[in-house]
Design an enzyme around this catalytic site. Structure first.
Site, PDB file in Angstrom:
ATOM      1  N   SER A 682       0.832  -1.200   0.000  1.00 18.04           N
ATOM      2  CA  SER A 682       0.000   0.000   0.000  1.00 18.04           C
ATOM      3  C   SER A 682       0.864   1.247   0.000  1.00 18.04           C
ATOM      4  CB  SER A 682      -0.866   0.020   1.265  1.00 18.04           C
ATOM      5  OG  SER A 682      -0.079   0.369   2.379  1.00 18.04           O
ATOM      6  N   ASP A 683       0.254   2.368  -0.299  1.00 12.86           N
ATOM      7  CA  ASP A 683       0.914   3.643  -0.081  1.00 12.86           C
ATOM      8  C   ASP A 683       0.899   3.899   1.435  1.00 12.86           C
ATOM      9  OD1 ASP A 683       2.161   6.046  -0.342  1.00 12.86           O
ATOM     10  OD2 ASP A 683       0.819   6.848  -1.866  1.00 12.86           O
ATOM     11  N   TRP A 684       1.690   4.860   1.853  1.00 14.44           N
ATOM     12  CA  TRP A 684       1.962   5.056   3.290  1.00 14.44           C
ATOM     13  C   TRP A 684       0.701   5.441   4.084  1.00 14.44           C
ATOM     14  CZ3 TRP A 684       5.343   2.861   0.882  1.00 14.44           C
ATOM     15  CH2 TRP A 684       6.627   2.625   1.360  1.00 14.44           C
ATOM     16  N   MET A 712       1.898  -0.455   4.357  1.00 17.87           N
ATOM     17  CA  MET A 712       2.958   0.487   4.688  1.00 17.87           C
ATOM     18  C   MET A 712       2.281   1.699   5.316  1.00 17.87           C
ATOM     19  SD  MET A 712       5.842  -0.747   3.787  1.00 17.87           S
ATOM     20  CE  MET A 712       6.701  -1.790   2.606  1.00 17.87           C
TER      21      MET A 712
END
Ligand code: BGC
Length: 864
Positions: A682-684, A712
């Site tokens: 995933s993105d942060w 993430m």
């Protein structure tokens, strides 16, 4: 080093796209340089994609001076005084540097003293980026009042005026109609040596050769993506497949500067022929430099579709190359191959075959282009029958009706995309694995799995629920367990995982070079848009090879790059991280970048992430056809032609379901159809949702189900009660968790993670005993001497606060004798505290803090 500098400058020069020139450029003699931005240089945009710590201090004005240019002394003196009193704010803060400079103008009495016959250069900058779309306001997409006044004054005083736009994304260019601007040059962000490259182009030491990878509209309202772009929650992709030039050419609408357009200081005589290779085409191109300056020659080939049932774009870019520098009077040729599969039409209604890629029968005509608007027919190939190139699943279909643009025979109408009929929950259930069962510790270590002594199933079956939960979460940012200042740590992040010998590794941003928030320097390469202007896959590949070298030197596994999204709308803040509005150009350059990185890449943000405002919750409502032909095609090409080992899902939703929790996206399309067998994360701090609900931070349940293998990021990976509850009630299963964990384990066997250095294998232990030092309200920059008789690891606990939103990345550096000893990067800084290990020698040392001024370090304690 020299090779890197020269490549970097060559690519940055490609990002200097000359849009207008009446002979004003190249300049000769004395120049008068206006605009405060010239005393700096925009190397990238802002945010994670532009946060590379560089040693150089690029500055356009001084680059001109270094190249021996005579600059007007009155003007220089004026700016020197102005800059001394009102310095430009170049801030390390997240989005702390303004998007545009306050232009204070140049007083009449100063301008009067400047020789009007000197060529004037007006330098205008823009610095949008992550979390910060370019505003459709003055100082954003439009000139601010100071810039407008400056341009008016300069144009009425000087006979020859060149405007240089050093901008992270395009802006309104109507000023060329208003003022006597003789030359207009865009200098897209060119990395750490970009200032030199721009100077060389302006001075004629090299010819500009770049072409626009996007269309510059006459007005924003003309742009096909403008309708709906400003909506916060539901962003309807009304433009459908007619993105950028696909719309303007097909609807026959005028533009200010077309896609693929760009002038040089020379002239070329280009020609091309086409021959059929079954259903594909082989194009032989030749380019002769008929002018007086050596220059790189860019070749663009477009294709049109036969008359068929769905509307199709009038032409699409189907091949391109950069033939390199051709000397005057010389010619060079090349052969280009067009795999028509890469341009197949997606049939979402069943005009030919429902949910399939089709090449309808008829003539496919090819054109040699100087831009999307200036093309010459060169031949065609004929398909006798309709061809089904690939049967797909119905995937990612909208659930609500909306209208999208349809253009047939030049007539613009609208259509409603095909809605979802598939049962996506049955798909999730059907994809559920039923093995392996938990076995407990059988003595297998990671090395046994890696060397083939046990299978992935045997190895993974040893991990219990908590261990699997730990493995599917990355830690960060700036985890103390790996190199200070990286984006994420993952793999053996806990003692238990370390016991099994699972490597503890890290990755870091981003698209313009390795971002390491520890004070170490890295190379900052030209931005993706700049790379795209060169239409040069070989240069893109070679350039990213230098980032791979930096990964090695800095001890980082993979880069969180390249950014692959489509530049759908001019205002998207992250356009600089992306290549183009065209999926083929983006896909082929993305593929080249991943090859240059030798697979140490993370293509992102998958998918349809085309604006920054409300990026965590905005829902992209898109037809399947537009997804397949535009927003997924670029990623698919990168996977087909590149070396992709990791994909980062995007923050946004697609048709109601967040990308990270989207089984159709991650599993049906990416894994099942495209056969991608790398890792997906995933993105942060992504906020994934259950359909119909709002996204929840770190919703592991939907991510595990979708096949988004890793979340993430979290400060400490470990047992997750909420996920456990979902496993208990059957929403997700332990087998799915184990399936994802196996993919992470497989990823960890890649050579990029060999011999990885572990800083602290286990969690930093809670310190015991009394601290040796406690400082309250630590002021950044202030140092404290600590008496220290024992060498080795000390623990620092920082307790801090910051008044920012939860998507802002802020860094605190712990300095030991002036050097960075540890870093904390935080997004949720309210009342947060973090433990870090620092390594010190047995001597007194000075301890200090360096941080963004929005962080208040309320207390620092040192133990040990
Ligand atoms: C960005 C990603 C980036 C990550 C780590 C996120 O905010 O969207 O592109 O890789 O942060 O910095």
């Amino acid at each position: 080093m020299e090779k890197y500098v020269s490549l970097s400058k060559k690519v940055a020069a490609g990002g200097c796209v000359l849009l207008k020139n009446d002979g004003t450029l190249p300049v000769s003699g004395t120049v008068a340089v206006y605009g405060r931005g010239c005393y700096g240089y925009i190397t990238a945009g802002s945010g994670s994609g532009g946060s590379v710590n560089i040693e150089r201090n690029p500055d356009f004005f001084h680059a001109l001076v270094r190249h021996g240019t005579q600059t007007d002394s009155v003007l220089r003196e004026y700016y020197d005084t102005l800059n001394a009193c009102h310095p430009l704010i170049h801030s390390d803060r997240w989005n702390g540097t303004p998007i545009s400079w306050d232009e204070c103008g140049v007083p009449d009495k100063v301008i009067e003293k400047i020789d009007p016959s000197a060529t004037a250069i007006v330098y205008i900058s823009r610095y949008a980026g992550e979390d910060r779309d370019m505003p459709a306001d003055k100082g954003g997409y439009y000139l601010n009042d100071g810039e407008e006044a400056l341009l008016a004054a300069v144009c009425s005083h000087h006979k020859k005026v060149a405007v240089c736009l050093n901008i992270s994304g395009i802006i309104d260019m109507s000023f060329v109609d208003k003022y006597n601007v003789g030359a207009l040059l865009i200098a897209f962000p060119g990395g750490e040596y970009g200032d030199d490259a721009v100077a060389e182009v302006i001075l004629g030491e090299r010819s500009p050769y770049g072409k626009l990878p996007m269309t510059i509209p006459i007005s924003l309202a003309d742009h096909p993506a403008d309708r709906g772009f400003y909506e916060n929650d539901k962003v309807i992709y009304h433009d459908d497949i007619y993105v950028g030039y696909r719309y303007f050419t097909t609807a026959d609408k005028p533009v200010r500067f077309p896609f693929g357009y760009g002038l040089t200081y020379t002239s070329f005589d280009n020609s091309a022929t086409v021959r059929a290779d079954r259903k594909n085409a082989v194009i032989t191109v030749e380019s002769e430099n008929t002018g007086t300056v050596d220059c790189e020659s860019v070749i663009e080939i477009y294709m049109s579709y036969p008359e068929c049932k769905p509307g199709t774009p009038k032409r699409v870019l189907c091949a391109f190359t950069n033939l390199g520098i051709i000397k005057t009077g010389e010619k060079r040729s090349a052969e280009l191959y067009v795999d028509t599969d890469d341009f197949a039409i997606y049939d979402e209604y069943g005009d030919y075959e429902k949910n399939a890629f089709i090449l309808p029968h008829g003539n496919y005509t090819f054109y040699l282009g100087n831009s999307a608007d200036d093309t010459t027919e060169i031949g065609s190939i004929t398909l006798k029958n309709d061809i089904t190139v690939e049967k797909t699943n119905e995937a990612l279909a909208p659930v609500e009706e909306f209208d999208v643009t349809d253009i047939k025979n030049g007539v613009i109408s609208s259509r409603v995309p095909a809605l979802r009929t598939a049962n996506i929950y049955k798909r999730i259930a059907d994809a559920r694995p039923s093995a392996p069962e938990y076995t407990g510790d059988r003595g297998w270590k990671f090395v046994d799995y890696k060397s083939g002594h046990c299978t992935a199933d045997e190895f993974a079956a040893q991990l219990n629920e908590e261990e699997l939960m730990t493995l599917i979460q990355g830690e960060g940012m700036s985890s103390p367990k790996v190199r200070p200042g990286t984006g994420c740590a993952f793999g053996g992040v806990s003692d238990r995982l370390a016991y099994y010998g699972i490597p503890l590794v890290c990755s870091s941003d981003g698209p313009t070079g390795v971002r390491i928030d520890s004070g170490e320097f890295a190379r900052c390469i030209p931005s993706a848009t700049t790379i795209a202007c060169g239409f040069d896959t070989a240069a893109a590949e070679e350039l990213l090879g230098y980032c791979r070298e930096d990964l090695d030197r800095l001890g980082v596994g993979a880069l969180l790059a390249p950014g692959m999204n489509i530049q759908r709308h001019p205002l998207c803040g992250r356009n600089f991280e992306y290549y183009s509005e065209d999926p083929f150009l983006s896909g082929m350059l993305g593929a080249a970048a991943t090859r240059g990185l030798d697979g140490r890449c993370t293509i992102k943000h998958f998918a349809a992430n085309n604006k920054e405002s409300n990026r965590n919750y905005s829902d992209s409502l898109v037809s399947q056809r537009a997804l397949r032909e535009i927003y997924l095609r670029n990623f698919r090409l990168a996977i087909k032609y590149g070396n992709v080992t990791a994909v980062m899902t995007a923050y946004n939703m697609i048709n109601g379901i967040s990308c990270a929790g989207n089984h159709d996206l991650c599993t049906v399309v990416l894994r099942d159809e495209w056969k991608f067998d790398g890792v997906i994360y995933s993105d942060w701090w992504t906020k994934a949702n259950f359909e119909g609900e709002r996204g929840v931070p770190g919703n592991l349940c939907v991510m595990v189900r979708s096949g988004n293998d890793m979340f993430m990021v979290t400060p400490t990976a470990g047992y997750n009660q909420t996920l456990h509850d979902y496993i208990e009630n059957g929403t997700v299963t332990l087998y799915e968790l184990r399936r994802n964990a196996k993919r992470i384990l497989k990823y960890l066997t890649l050579p990029m993670f060999d011999g990885f250095e572990v800083y602290n294998s286990a969690d930093v232990p809670e310190p015991t005993g009394e601290p040796v030092m406690v400082v309250k309200n630590v002021l950044p920059g202030k140092v404290f001497t600590v008496e220290n008789r024992t060498a080795g690891k000390k623990t620092v606990r920082l307790t801090f606060d910051a008044d920012v939103d939860d998507m802002t990345q802020l860094t605190v550096k712990v300095l030991i004798n002036g050097a960075c000893g540890a870093t904390v990067t935080t997004n949720v800084a309210h009342g947060a505290s973090a433990l870090r290990t620092i390594n010190v020698k047995p001597c007194d040392y000075e301890f200090g803090i360096e941080c963004d001024d929005r962080i208040k370090v309320k207390m620092a304690e040192i133990y040990g």
